[in-house]
Design an enzyme around this catalytic site. Sequence first.
Site, PDB file in Angstrom:
ATOM      1  CD  GLN A   7      43.249  41.166  34.192  1.00  0.00           C
ATOM      2  OE1 GLN A   7      43.131  40.986  32.982  1.00  0.00           O
ATOM      3  NE2 GLN A   7      42.292  40.849  35.043  1.00  0.00           N
ATOM      4  CB  CYS A  67      38.973  42.941  43.457  1.00  0.00           C
ATOM      5  SG  CYS A  67      37.605  41.811  43.480  1.00  0.00           S
ATOM      6  CG  ASP A 121      48.312  40.361  40.338  1.00  0.00           C
ATOM      7  OD1 ASP A 121      48.119  39.498  39.441  1.00  0.00           O
ATOM      8  OD2 ASP A 121      47.391  40.907  40.963  1.00  0.00           O
ATOM      9  CG  HIS A 137      42.734  41.788  42.170  1.00  0.00           C
ATOM     10  ND1 HIS A 137      42.335  40.939  43.182  1.00  0.00           N
ATOM     11  CD2 HIS A 137      41.814  41.653  41.185  1.00  0.00           C
ATOM     12  CE1 HIS A 137      41.224  40.322  42.817  1.00  0.00           C
ATOM     13  NE2 HIS A 137      40.880  40.739  41.611  1.00  0.00           N
ATOM     14  CE  LYS A 139      40.762  37.382  36.612  1.00  0.00           C
ATOM     15  NZ  LYS A 139      41.289  38.286  37.644  1.00  0.00           N
TER      16      LYS A 139
HETATM   17  C1  LIG Z   1      41.663  38.110  38.788  1.00  0.00           C
HETATM   18  C2  LIG Z   1      42.823  38.756  39.399  1.00  0.00           C
HETATM   19  C3  LIG Z   1      43.378  38.255  40.582  1.00  0.00           C
HETATM   20  C4  LIG Z   1      42.789  37.080  41.339  1.00  0.00           C
HETATM   21  O1  LIG Z   1      42.888  35.883  40.657  1.00  0.00           O
HETATM   22  P1  LIG Z   1      41.873  34.676  41.003  1.00  0.00           P
HETATM   23  O2  LIG Z   1      42.389  33.547  40.211  1.00  0.00           O
HETATM   24  O3  LIG Z   1      40.529  35.128  40.553  1.00  0.00           O
HETATM   25  O4  LIG Z   1      41.942  34.420  42.456  1.00  0.00           O
HETATM   26  C5  LIG Z   1      44.488  38.890  41.080  1.00  0.00           C
HETATM   27  N1  LIG Z   1      45.023  39.951  40.461  1.00  0.00           N
HETATM   28  C6  LIG Z   1      44.529  40.452  39.326  1.00  0.00           C
HETATM   29  C7  LIG Z   1      45.203  41.616  38.665  1.00  0.00           C
HETATM   30  C8  LIG Z   1      43.413  39.872  38.764  1.00  0.00           C
HETATM   31  O5  LIG Z   1      42.905  40.393  37.633  1.00  0.00           O
END
Ligand SMILES: *Cc1c(COP(=O)(O)O)cnc(C)c1O
Length: 417
Positions: A214, A375, A211, A134, A237
Amino acid sequence: MSADPQKNIPQPSLDVDALREEFPILEREAYGKPLVYLDSAASAQKPRAVIDAMSHAMEHSYANVHRGLHLLSNEATTAFEGARKTAARFLNAGSPDEIIFTSGGTDAFNLVSYALGVTEINEGDEIILSLMEHHSNIVPWHLLRERKGAVLKWVDVSEDGEIDLDAYRALFSARTKLVAISHMSNVLGALTPAKELATIAHAHGAKILFDGCQAGVHGRVDVRDIDCDFYVTTGHKLYGPTGIGVLYGKKSVLDQLPPFKGGGEMIDLVTTDQVTYNDPPHRFEAGTPPILEAIGLGAALSWMEAKGIDAIAAHEARLRDHVLEELAKLNFVRVYGRAADKAPIIAFAVEGAHPHDVSAILDRTGVAVRAGHHCAQPLMKHLGVTATSRASFAAYNTHEEIDALIAGLMKTHQMLS
Ligand SMILES: *Cc1c(COP(=O)(O)O)cnc(C)c1O
């Protein structure tokens, strides 16, 4: 994800109808039709437990945290620090001191990028990323490339979002300082082999950041089992509010890290010519923190635990199987990402139709899906597209909603061909 239904093994169950009633927004309609919300990978809806926890804090126990020596401040501090404990339990961190509250996922990546840029990433040092990151886990490292002359190296991924571990291993050199990599793609839904990735990174003397924006939503995360240095996830999320993210950092790593932002709370002593810093996690939480958002996030994580992380994952695995099966019957739809270990995040293309037109038509049928580059422009380029549609599912979605998606896609195909 990994909780696939298996024959003869009783699966944890989720009463989805009852669970849906906990989400007030799901009662509303879109254009006079039942709302079918398939955009949870962009942001999830909020259960009553989260809304109530935040309202309760504002109505009964609100004040600034930490500084106060009065009743309301103490109650707010207890709730805020309670949320930190909940987040630590949720990720199986060794201690709440390893949990830093940030303003979101993006803020967490920037914190680590900035701090490592001060202590250990210098000109020519290498950072390994994957092609399915992302932008939040790309641009902060580009900033280090621009500011410090760091070198970004990219590990290839298959069209399903699978990482070739040999190709990954081959990217390391004596200059590799960090791996910053997805635990689950927000486009392909694929889960990466976190433990193996971490073991290889550490064998080469590099740190590893995941990261988990998700992965944290769709299955159990155990940062100690993975043995990562950093893990990022985000409140909005995880059925929680916006404005709050979680950065897990291993204690020994955080202890060595300088602050990102300066302000109140993050200091030990300030004089006119000197400053010393507080210990982690407070060193990284300058100013008044997102108090209400942390309380909301704590409620969201407790809500997920109460429903059962495995029960949610098993329900989502059934949704994933069903939607993939139904989409396979549509010869005008192409699905991107069919990894075995995959959450119900489904990127797809409708033959002869632009993803934006697909989502506009679906929207009129009450079905909300996302369209765009998600993104993840390097991944789009890798897949040879500029955009895709994406339907993403959560605990509150149903098989009937998949039927609505399929009907909407058939209508889209009729209208556009
Ligand atoms: C949504 C997302 C982000 C960014 O997170 P925010 O809290 O919206 O800044 C980073 N990496 C992944 C895989 C995402 O889905």
